[in-house]
Design an enzyme around this catalytic site. Structure first.
Site, PDB file in Angstrom:
ATOM      1  CD  GLN A   1     -21.049  26.216  10.473  1.00 28.63           C
ATOM      2  OE1 GLN A   1     -21.321  25.111  11.064  1.00 28.63           O
ATOM      3  NE2 GLN A   1     -20.142  27.169  10.910  1.00 28.63           N
TER       4      GLN A   1
ATOM      5  CB  CYS B   1     -20.528  30.735  14.199  1.00 31.66           C
ATOM      6  SG  CYS B   1     -21.146  29.819  12.905  1.00 31.66           S
ATOM      7  CG  LEU B   2     -15.963  26.894  13.678  1.00 32.96           C
ATOM      8  CD1 LEU B   2     -15.581  25.087  13.353  1.00 32.96           C
ATOM      9  CD2 LEU B   2     -14.600  27.224  14.103  1.00 32.96           C
TER      10      LEU B   2
ATOM     11  CG  HIS C   1     -24.891  27.827  16.827  1.00 32.89           C
ATOM     12  ND1 HIS C   1     -24.319  29.159  17.246  1.00 32.89           N
ATOM     13  CD2 HIS C   1     -24.215  27.508  15.760  1.00 32.89           C
ATOM     14  CE1 HIS C   1     -23.454  29.394  16.349  1.00 32.89           C
ATOM     15  NE2 HIS C   1     -23.524  28.643  15.439  1.00 32.89           N
ATOM     16  CD  GLU C   2     -23.255  23.683  15.297  1.00 32.15           C
ATOM     17  OE1 GLU C   2     -23.179  23.990  13.935  1.00 32.15           O
ATOM     18  OE2 GLU C   2     -22.549  24.543  15.918  1.00 32.15           O
TER      19      GLU C   2
ATOM     20  CG  HIS D   1     -25.294  26.737  11.228  1.00 32.03           C
ATOM     21  ND1 HIS D   1     -24.820  27.786  10.595  1.00 32.03           N
ATOM     22  CD2 HIS D   1     -24.290  26.620  12.353  1.00 32.03           C
ATOM     23  CE1 HIS D   1     -23.977  28.333  11.187  1.00 32.03           C
ATOM     24  NE2 HIS D   1     -23.398  27.628  12.201  1.00 32.03           N
TER      25      HIS D   1
ATOM     26  N   GLY E   1     -18.929  22.644  17.377  1.00 32.97           N
ATOM     27  CA  GLY E   1     -19.925  22.290  16.507  1.00 32.97           C
ATOM     28  C   GLY E   1     -19.810  22.825  15.100  1.00 32.97           C
TER      29      GLY E   1
HETATM   30 NI    NI Z   1     -22.249  28.029  13.725  1.00 34.15          NI
END
Ligand code: NI
Length: 170
Positions: free
Chosen positions: A51, A91-92, A133-134, A137, A46
């Site tokens: 991000q 998470c990236l 989660h997304e 963000h 995701g």
């Molecule tokens: Ni993330």
């Protein structure tokens, strides 16, 4: 298509609040494509526009094992949620860090697709976690902010060390 640089926690730009998309135009379609390419290449399941330092309400998700079930959600909004589940998340923007976070077990999310049509998706298990989660963000929150202050300090120290090593290598 192009790969987009991903912001790393605790970059303050990760705290920006994303604005709703007014018009699903060519620029949004291009952004969503680039985000998908960036997510697959990372690899991740995701990615939120926040991000990649674009503060618009766009997320891409693919939780399939075959990596061929791309979901693009514009202006996603959780309209129903129930139950609790605890799942280990990563998470990236927080590379190499995984920890358990408690979230709703099942969610219903309303969003616009790439043609600007209103849709809803009902999800549980990993997809429900990923959606929450997304979407978080987009409101400027990273999953590690659910963890204790001490854990967050340790994570910041670890990431700072990683960044130093990377800088020394370049
Ligand atoms: Ni993330």
């Amino acid at each position: 298509m192009s790969l987009l640089p991903i912001l790393r926690f605790p970059d303050p730009r990760l705290k920006k609040i994303a604005a709703p998309v007014r018009n699903v135009d060519e620029s949004i379609i291009r952004l969503a494509r680039d985000m998908a390419e960036t997510m697959y290449q990372a690899p991740g399941i995701g990615l939120a526009a926040t991000q990649v330092d674009v503060h618009k309400q766009v997320i891409v998700i693919d939780t399939s094992e075959t990596r061929d079930n791309l979901l693009t959600l514009i202006n996603p909004e959780i309209v129903e949620s129930e139950g609790r589940q605890e799942c280990e998340e990563g998470c990236l923007s927080v590379p190499g860090i995984y920890d358990k976070v408690e979230r709703a077990e099942r969610v219903v999310v309303r969003y616009l697709d790439l043609e600007g049509r209103e849709k809803t998706i009902e999800a549980d298990e990993l997809l429900a976690v990923c959606l929450q989660h997304e979407i978080e963000h987009l409101s400027g929150k990273v999953f590690v902010e659910h963890l204790s202050r001490l854990k967050q300090l340790r994570i910041k120290a670890k990431l700072a060390k990683q960044a130093k090593i990377t800088a020394a290598r370049d």
